[in-house]
Scaffold this motif. Structure first.
Motif, PDB file in Angstrom:
ATOM      1  N   SER A 212       0.783  -1.308  -0.028  1.00  0.00           N
ATOM      2  CA  SER A 212       0.060  -0.002  -0.084  1.00  0.00           C
ATOM      3  C   SER A 212       0.840   1.299   0.040  1.00  0.00           C
ATOM      4  CB  SER A 212      -0.920   0.135   1.366  1.00  0.00           C
ATOM      5  OG  SER A 212      -0.119   0.067   2.365  1.00  0.00           O
ATOM      6  N   VAL A 213       2.118   1.122   0.313  1.00  0.00           N
ATOM      7  CA  VAL A 213       2.848   2.322   0.666  1.00  0.00           C
ATOM      8  C   VAL A 213       4.150   2.545  -0.803  1.00  0.00           C
ATOM      9  CG1 VAL A 213       2.602   2.645   2.762  1.00  0.00           C
ATOM     10  CG2 VAL A 213       4.594   1.463   1.990  1.00  0.00           C
ATOM     11  N   LEU A 214       3.966   1.255  -1.713  1.00  0.00           N
ATOM     12  CA  LEU A 214       4.739   1.557  -2.750  1.00  0.00           C
ATOM     13  C   LEU A 214       4.154   2.097  -3.907  1.00  0.00           C
ATOM     14  CD1 LEU A 214       6.249  -2.186  -2.577  1.00  0.00           C
ATOM     15  CD2 LEU A 214       7.279  -0.107  -1.673  1.00  0.00           C
ATOM     16  N   ASP A 215       5.009   2.630  -4.766  1.00  0.00           N
ATOM     17  CA  ASP A 215       4.421   3.146  -5.967  1.00  0.00           C
ATOM     18  C   ASP A 215       4.206   2.152  -7.334  1.00  0.00           C
ATOM     19  OD1 ASP A 215       4.690   5.965  -5.172  1.00  0.00           O
ATOM     20  OD2 ASP A 215       6.742   6.040  -5.705  1.00  0.00           O
ATOM     21  N   GLU A 216       3.260   2.513  -7.987  1.00  0.00           N
ATOM     22  CA  GLU A 216       3.249   1.626  -9.184  1.00  0.00           C
ATOM     23  C   GLU A 216       4.506   1.716 -10.100  1.00  0.00           C
ATOM     24  OE1 GLU A 216       0.725  -0.458 -10.035  1.00  0.00           O
ATOM     25  OE2 GLU A 216      -0.154  -0.270  -8.078  1.00  0.00           O
ATOM     26  N   PRO A 217       4.839   0.478 -10.533  1.00  0.00           N
ATOM     27  CA  PRO A 217       5.955   0.542 -11.531  1.00  0.00           C
ATOM     28  C   PRO A 217       5.597   1.093 -12.772  1.00  0.00           C
ATOM     29  CG  PRO A 217       4.914  -1.650 -11.288  1.00  0.00           C
ATOM     30  CD  PRO A 217       4.136  -0.782 -10.303  1.00  0.00           C
ATOM     31  N   ARG A 218       6.595   1.871 -13.264  1.00  0.00           N
ATOM     32  CA  ARG A 218       6.323   2.400 -14.461  1.00  0.00           C
ATOM     33  C   ARG A 218       7.122   1.740 -15.541  1.00  0.00           C
ATOM     34  NH1 ARG A 218       8.684   8.274 -14.412  1.00  0.00           N
ATOM     35  NH2 ARG A 218       9.116   7.721 -16.787  1.00  0.00           N
TER      36      ARG A 218
END
Length: 64
Positions: free
Chosen positions: A50-56
């Motif tokens: 929940s605290v990680l960014d979505e990968p690009r």
């Protein structure tokens, strides 16, 4: 906190997972630890995710 060595302070982790390296990415991506040796609260993985960014996918790892 993710650590790969024993905690020198002797604290206890909310979740301890033992798995082969090739399964790590899948567990981190899905939070599914079925069939993986673990001890503790499996909900920790959901909280971590929940605290990680979505990968690009277009992230420029190497730029000129």
């Amino acid at each position: 906190m993710l650590i790969h060595y024993p905690d020198p302070a002797g604290g206890t982790a909310d979740l301890s997972v033992t798995l082969p390296l090739h399964r790590l990415a899948g567990v981190l991506a899905t939070g599914d630890i079925d069939g993986v040796q673990h001890e503790g609260d499996a909900g920790v993985l959901r909280r971590l995710a929940s605290v990680l960014d979505e990968p690009r996918p277009d992230f420029p790892i190497v730029t000129p």
